[in-house]
Scaffold this motif. Structure first.
Motif, PDB file in Angstrom:
ATOM      1  N   SER A 271       0.853  -1.186   0.000  1.00 50.28           N
ATOM      2  CA  SER A 271       0.000   0.000   0.000  1.00 50.28           C
ATOM      3  C   SER A 271       0.890   1.238   0.000  1.00 50.28           C
ATOM      4  O   SER A 271       1.913   1.281   0.679  1.00 50.28           O
ATOM      5  CB  SER A 271      -0.912   0.015   1.225  1.00 50.28           C
ATOM      6  OG  SER A 271      -1.757   1.152   1.207  1.00 50.28           O
ATOM      7  N   GLU A 272       0.468   2.228  -0.777  1.00 46.38           N
ATOM      8  CA  GLU A 272       1.204   3.484  -0.837  1.00 46.38           C
ATOM      9  C   GLU A 272       0.212   4.605  -1.108  1.00 46.38           C
ATOM     10  O   GLU A 272      -0.575   4.522  -2.044  1.00 46.38           O
ATOM     11  CB  GLU A 272       2.267   3.428  -1.935  1.00 46.38           C
ATOM     12  CG  GLU A 272       3.210   4.592  -1.927  1.00 46.38           C
ATOM     13  CD  GLU A 272       4.364   4.380  -2.885  1.00 46.38           C
ATOM     14  OE1 GLU A 272       5.507   4.425  -2.412  1.00 46.38           O
ATOM     15  OE2 GLU A 272       4.119   4.163  -4.086  1.00 46.38           O
ATOM     16  N   LYS A 273       0.239   5.615  -0.246  1.00 41.57           N
ATOM     17  CA  LYS A 273      -0.679   6.738  -0.397  1.00 41.57           C
ATOM     18  C   LYS A 273       0.027   8.026  -0.041  1.00 41.57           C
ATOM     19  O   LYS A 273       0.985   8.033   0.725  1.00 41.57           O
ATOM     20  CB  LYS A 273      -1.899   6.566   0.518  1.00 41.57           C
ATOM     21  CG  LYS A 273      -2.753   5.380   0.148  1.00 41.57           C
ATOM     22  CD  LYS A 273      -3.995   5.309   0.989  1.00 41.57           C
ATOM     23  CE  LYS A 273      -4.833   4.115   0.525  1.00 41.57           C
ATOM     24  NZ  LYS A 273      -6.067   4.027   1.259  1.00 41.57           N
ATOM     25  N   LYS A 274      -0.491   9.127  -0.578  1.00 37.87           N
ATOM     26  CA  LYS A 274      -0.011  10.462  -0.206  1.00 37.87           C
ATOM     27  C   LYS A 274      -1.049  11.076   0.706  1.00 37.87           C
ATOM     28  O   LYS A 274      -2.244  11.064   0.398  1.00 37.87           O
ATOM     29  CB  LYS A 274       0.167  11.340  -1.439  1.00 37.87           C
ATOM     30  CG  LYS A 274       1.421  11.094  -2.188  1.00 37.87           C
ATOM     31  CD  LYS A 274       1.610  12.157  -3.240  1.00 37.87           C
ATOM     32  CE  LYS A 274       3.089  12.384  -3.421  1.00 37.87           C
ATOM     33  NZ  LYS A 274       3.369  13.501  -4.282  1.00 37.87           N
ATOM     34  N   SER A 275      -0.588  11.600   1.835  1.00 37.44           N
ATOM     35  CA  SER A 275      -1.499  12.229   2.775  1.00 37.44           C
ATOM     36  C   SER A 275      -0.712  13.107   3.731  1.00 37.44           C
ATOM     37  O   SER A 275       0.372  12.743   4.168  1.00 37.44           O
ATOM     38  CB  SER A 275      -2.259  11.164   3.562  1.00 37.44           C
ATOM     39  OG  SER A 275      -3.012  11.774   4.581  1.00 37.44           O
ATOM     40  N   ILE A 276      -1.276  14.230   4.076  1.00 37.08           N
ATOM     41  CA  ILE A 276      -0.649  15.105   5.058  1.00 37.08           C
ATOM     42  C   ILE A 276      -1.225  14.835   6.440  1.00 37.08           C
ATOM     43  O   ILE A 276      -0.530  14.877   7.436  1.00 37.08           O
ATOM     44  CB  ILE A 276      -0.844  16.586   4.664  1.00 37.08           C
ATOM     45  CG1 ILE A 276      -0.096  16.850   3.371  1.00 37.08           C
ATOM     46  CG2 ILE A 276      -0.366  17.515   5.769  1.00 37.08           C
ATOM     47  CD1 ILE A 276      -0.310  18.217   2.793  1.00 37.08           C
ATOM     48  N   THR A 277      -2.507  14.493   6.500  1.00 32.64           N
ATOM     49  CA  THR A 277      -3.167  14.279   7.792  1.00 32.64           C
ATOM     50  C   THR A 277      -3.264  12.811   8.189  1.00 32.64           C
ATOM     51  O   THR A 277      -3.752  12.507   9.262  1.00 32.64           O
ATOM     52  CB  THR A 277      -4.583  14.876   7.770  1.00 32.64           C
ATOM     53  OG1 THR A 277      -5.336  14.234   6.723  1.00 32.64           O
ATOM     54  CG2 THR A 277      -4.542  16.367   7.537  1.00 32.64           C
ATOM     55  N   GLY A 278      -2.827  11.909   7.335  1.00 29.36           N
ATOM     56  CA  GLY A 278      -2.903  10.482   7.640  1.00 29.36           C
ATOM     57  C   GLY A 278      -3.873   9.766   6.713  1.00 29.36           C
ATOM     58  O   GLY A 278      -4.801  10.375   6.194  1.00 29.36           O
ATOM     59  N   ALA A 279      -3.642   8.479   6.507  1.00 23.93           N
ATOM     60  CA  ALA A 279      -4.468   7.705   5.583  1.00 23.93           C
ATOM     61  C   ALA A 279      -4.720   6.311   6.146  1.00 23.93           C
ATOM     62  O   ALA A 279      -4.069   5.876   7.097  1.00 23.93           O
ATOM     63  CB  ALA A 279      -3.779   7.598   4.224  1.00 23.93           C
ATOM     64  N   THR A 280      -5.653   5.608   5.520  1.00 26.51           N
ATOM     65  CA  THR A 280      -5.972   4.230   5.883  1.00 26.51           C
ATOM     66  C   THR A 280      -5.438   3.303   4.799  1.00 26.51           C
ATOM     67  O   THR A 280      -5.698   3.518   3.614  1.00 26.51           O
ATOM     68  CB  THR A 280      -7.500   4.052   6.022  1.00 26.51           C
ATOM     69  OG1 THR A 280      -7.966   4.925   7.054  1.00 26.51           O
ATOM     70  CG2 THR A 280      -7.854   2.621   6.385  1.00 26.51           C
TER      71      THR A 280
ATOM     72  N   LYS B 157      -5.913 -16.067   3.947  1.00 20.06           N
ATOM     73  CA  LYS B 157      -5.716 -14.639   3.759  1.00 20.06           C
ATOM     74  C   LYS B 157      -6.419 -13.895   4.893  1.00 20.06           C
ATOM     75  O   LYS B 157      -7.608 -14.071   5.112  1.00 20.06           O
ATOM     76  CB  LYS B 157      -6.286 -14.175   2.418  1.00 20.06           C
ATOM     77  CG  LYS B 157      -5.451 -14.570   1.230  1.00 20.06           C
ATOM     78  CD  LYS B 157      -6.006 -13.947  -0.031  1.00 20.06           C
ATOM     79  CE  LYS B 157      -5.104 -14.279  -1.203  1.00 20.06           C
ATOM     80  NZ  LYS B 157      -5.594 -13.656  -2.436  1.00 20.06           N
ATOM     81  N   VAL B 158      -5.639 -13.070   5.597  1.00 15.78           N
ATOM     82  CA  VAL B 158      -6.178 -12.315   6.730  1.00 15.78           C
ATOM     83  C   VAL B 158      -6.155 -10.830   6.380  1.00 15.78           C
ATOM     84  O   VAL B 158      -5.096 -10.280   6.062  1.00 15.78           O
ATOM     85  CB  VAL B 158      -5.343 -12.577   8.011  1.00 15.78           C
ATOM     86  CG1 VAL B 158      -5.889 -11.781   9.176  1.00 15.78           C
ATOM     87  CG2 VAL B 158      -5.300 -14.062   8.332  1.00 15.78           C
ATOM     88  N   PRO B 159      -7.320 -10.161   6.429  1.00 16.45           N
ATOM     89  CA  PRO B 159      -7.337  -8.724   6.118  1.00 16.45           C
ATOM     90  C   PRO B 159      -6.692  -7.910   7.237  1.00 16.45           C
ATOM     91  O   PRO B 159      -6.874  -8.189   8.422  1.00 16.45           O
ATOM     92  CB  PRO B 159      -8.834  -8.403   6.003  1.00 16.45           C
ATOM     93  CG  PRO B 159      -9.515  -9.441   6.819  1.00 16.45           C
ATOM     94  CD  PRO B 159      -8.652 -10.675   6.748  1.00 16.45           C
ATOM     95  N   CYS B 160      -5.932  -6.895   6.827  1.00 11.02           N
ATOM     96  CA  CYS B 160      -5.272  -5.994   7.774  1.00 11.02           C
ATOM     97  C   CYS B 160      -5.557  -4.558   7.384  1.00 11.02           C
ATOM     98  O   CYS B 160      -5.775  -4.243   6.218  1.00 11.02           O
ATOM     99  CB  CYS B 160      -3.765  -6.215   7.779  1.00 11.02           C
ATOM    100  SG  CYS B 160      -3.274  -7.815   8.407  1.00 11.02           S
ATOM    101  N   LYS B 161      -5.537  -3.689   8.389  1.00  7.49           N
ATOM    102  CA  LYS B 161      -5.759  -2.263   8.166  1.00  7.49           C
ATOM    103  C   LYS B 161      -4.811  -1.488   9.067  1.00  7.49           C
ATOM    104  O   LYS B 161      -4.717  -1.764  10.261  1.00  7.49           O
ATOM    105  CB  LYS B 161      -7.203  -1.900   8.475  1.00  7.49           C
ATOM    106  CG  LYS B 161      -7.505  -0.433   8.383  1.00  7.49           C
ATOM    107  CD  LYS B 161      -8.992  -0.086   8.448  1.00  7.49           C
ATOM    108  CE  LYS B 161      -9.681  -0.609   9.659  1.00  7.49           C
ATOM    109  NZ  LYS B 161     -11.064  -0.110   9.794  1.00  7.49           N
ATOM    110  N   ILE B 162      -4.101  -0.540   8.491  1.00  2.17           N
ATOM    111  CA  ILE B 162      -3.244   0.376   9.243  1.00  2.17           C
ATOM    112  C   ILE B 162      -3.757   1.784   8.993  1.00  2.17           C
ATOM    113  O   ILE B 162      -3.933   2.195   7.846  1.00  2.17           O
ATOM    114  CB  ILE B 162      -1.766   0.259   8.824  1.00  2.17           C
ATOM    115  CG1 ILE B 162      -1.221  -1.105   9.245  1.00  2.17           C
ATOM    116  CG2 ILE B 162      -0.938   1.389   9.432  1.00  2.17           C
ATOM    117  CD1 ILE B 162       0.212  -1.358   8.852  1.00  2.17           C
ATOM    118  N   ILE B 163      -3.999   2.501  10.088  1.00  2.00           N
ATOM    119  CA  ILE B 163      -4.452   3.886  10.005  1.00  2.00           C
ATOM    120  C   ILE B 163      -3.365   4.766  10.605  1.00  2.00           C
ATOM    121  O   ILE B 163      -3.008   4.603  11.770  1.00  2.00           O
ATOM    122  CB  ILE B 163      -5.773   4.094  10.776  1.00  2.00           C
ATOM    123  CG1 ILE B 163      -6.850   3.135  10.262  1.00  2.00           C
ATOM    124  CG2 ILE B 163      -6.229   5.553  10.659  1.00  2.00           C
ATOM    125  CD1 ILE B 163      -8.087   3.087  11.124  1.00  2.00           C
TER     126      ILE B 163
END
Length: 110
Positions: A33-42, A53-59
């Motif tokens: 995963s790769e995103k651009k964000s100044i305030t944070g992303a999910t 397969k185990v779903p993961c989420k990083i905020i």
């Protein structure tokens, strides 16, 4: 710059965050995963555990002490960081700017 590393069994999750707002999540050396964000992303991705397969989420976001992270595996919080309201952060930034302007005016006798 590397923000954090999470070791889950044989899986190594690395979190990178640049000063320009680029957030990168690597799983076992591969960017998932790769995103651009100044305030944070999910960031959403999956890991393999015991042939499943185990779903993961990083905020990523901001808290009282700077950048904070929440990590969920299979919708269960593994890491949950305390956060402050974005209004408080905005208020603090405006307060520092205001104090700086007042100090400049007082120091230079405008």
């Amino acid at each position: 710059m590397k923000f954090s590393t999470i070791q889950l069994g044989t899986n190594k999750i690395e979190i990178f965050n640049s000063y320009l707002g680029r957030e990168t999540i690597r799983l076992n050396g591969e960017t998932v995963s790769e995103k651009k964000s100044i305030t944070g992303a999910t960031h959403l991705f999956t890991i393999m555990e015991e042939d499943r397969k185990v779903p993961c989420k990083i905020i990523l976001g901001y808290g009282a002490n700077g950048v904070v992270m929440d990590f969920y595996k299979d919708n269960i919080a593994i890491i949950k960081s305390p956060r402050c309201s974005s209004l408080i952060v905005l208020f603090m930034i405006l307060l520092f700017i205001t104090i700086g302007v007042i100090m400049q005016m007082a120091y230079h006798n405008y």
